[in-house]
Scaffold this motif. Structure first.
Motif, PDB file in Angstrom:
ATOM      1  N   ARG A 102       0.835  -1.208   0.000  1.00  0.00           N
ATOM      2  CA  ARG A 102       0.000   0.000   0.000  1.00  0.00           C
ATOM      3  C   ARG A 102       0.866   1.253   0.000  1.00  0.00           C
ATOM      4  N   ILE A 103       1.969   1.220   0.728  1.00  0.00           N
ATOM      5  CA  ILE A 103       2.863   2.382   0.744  1.00  0.00           C
ATOM      6  C   ILE A 103       3.497   2.565  -0.633  1.00  0.00           C
ATOM      7  N   LEU A 104       3.838   1.466  -1.295  1.00  0.00           N
ATOM      8  CA  LEU A 104       4.351   1.576  -2.668  1.00  0.00           C
ATOM      9  C   LEU A 104       3.300   2.219  -3.568  1.00  0.00           C
ATOM     10  N   ASP A 105       2.056   1.824  -3.430  1.00  0.00           N
ATOM     11  CA  ASP A 105       0.986   2.418  -4.241  1.00  0.00           C
ATOM     12  C   ASP A 105       0.890   3.927  -4.008  1.00  0.00           C
ATOM     13  N   VAL A 106       0.998   4.338  -2.752  1.00  0.00           N
ATOM     14  CA  VAL A 106       0.957   5.771  -2.434  1.00  0.00           C
ATOM     15  C   VAL A 106       2.165   6.475  -3.050  1.00  0.00           C
ATOM     16  N   LEU A 107       3.342   5.858  -2.955  1.00  0.00           N
ATOM     17  CA  LEU A 107       4.553   6.439  -3.552  1.00  0.00           C
ATOM     18  C   LEU A 107       4.389   6.595  -5.062  1.00  0.00           C
ATOM     19  N   VAL A 108       3.896   5.575  -5.726  1.00  0.00           N
ATOM     20  CA  VAL A 108       3.720   5.633  -7.180  1.00  0.00           C
ATOM     21  C   VAL A 108       2.753   6.759  -7.554  1.00  0.00           C
ATOM     22  N   GLN A 109       1.668   6.886  -6.817  1.00  0.00           N
ATOM     23  CA  GLN A 109       0.715   7.967  -7.100  1.00  0.00           C
ATOM     24  C   GLN A 109       1.359   9.333  -6.865  1.00  0.00           C
ATOM     25  N   GLN A 110       2.161   9.441  -5.818  1.00  0.00           N
ATOM     26  CA  GLN A 110       2.853  10.699  -5.544  1.00  0.00           C
ATOM     27  C   GLN A 110       3.838  11.010  -6.669  1.00  0.00           C
ATOM     28  N   SER A 142       6.382   0.175 -12.363  1.00  0.00           N
ATOM     29  CA  SER A 142       5.109   0.830 -12.042  1.00  0.00           C
ATOM     30  C   SER A 142       4.719   1.826 -13.128  1.00  0.00           C
ATOM     31  N   GLU A 143       3.512   2.349 -13.000  1.00  0.00           N
ATOM     32  CA  GLU A 143       3.025   3.340 -13.970  1.00  0.00           C
ATOM     33  C   GLU A 143       3.776   4.666 -13.879  1.00  0.00           C
ATOM     34  N   SER A 144       4.559   4.867 -12.818  1.00  0.00           N
ATOM     35  CA  SER A 144       5.362   6.093 -12.710  1.00  0.00           C
ATOM     36  C   SER A 144       6.812   5.882 -13.138  1.00  0.00           C
TER      37      SER A 144
END
Length: 176
Positions: A50-58, A111-113
């Motif tokens: 979940r933290i990785l997901d937040v990082l990628v979105q950031q 990831s998408e980022s």
């Protein structure tokens, strides 16, 4: 005077475990990492993901602006090094408490980022090679040092990440 306790101290025995054990059970690294994980629903692999997901979105949100800023200012301004150079240790001032683990790092690289991340890291390298280490505030130098240590251990990195690490290694990054 100075207070000194030994593990045989009556006060320590009454606390149930030696002071050293109590202090080492929650080092700063674990406190920050646990705080980040607890905000997202608990510790462990699920929280790391979940933290990785937040990082990628950031990264997706911030990197276009960061890239424009690097191109215009030709140096880093602002507070974002944690998102460009993530390690196992959340930054002390990182508002999202982001970190990666050896388990989540491969996902970050795909990831998408990842394309934006690559562009930001390569631009930082270009600036370093053109203008020197002054393009990054000194406070960020330790982050780069630990970024190198962490990502060198990640297996099956794409060529672009290996190239970025090689370019960063051309500079002397102090551990702090």
């Amino acid at each position: 005077g100075t207070w000194r306790f030994s593990s045989s101290s009556p006060r320590l025995r009454s606390w149930g475990r030696p002071l050293q054990e109590a202090m080492s059970a929650h080092p700063a690294k674990q406190r920050r990492r646990t705080r980040s994980a607890s905000r997202l629903g608990g510790a462990g692999a699920g929280a790391d993901r979940r933290i990785l997901d937040v990082l990628v979105q950031q990264q997706r949100s911030a990197f276009p602006r960061i890239l424009r800023q690097l191109e215009k200012q030709e140096r880093k301004t602002g507070h974002w090094i944690w998102w460009a150079c993530p390690t196992e240790m959340p930054g002390a001032c990182d508002p999202i408490g982001s970190y990666v683990t050896h388990e989540t790092a491969p996902e970050a690289l795909t990831s998408e980022s990842a394309d934006l991340w690559r562009q930001v890291l390569e631009k930082i390298c270009d600036l370093l090679e053109d203008k020197g280490m002054k393009v990054l505030p000194q406070i960020d130098h330790g982050r780069i040092h630990h970024f190198l240590i962490f990502w060198e251990k990640v297996a099956d990195k794409p060529e672009w990440m290996s190239a970025v690490l090689e370019r960063f290694r051309n500079f002397q990054w102090p551990p702090k």
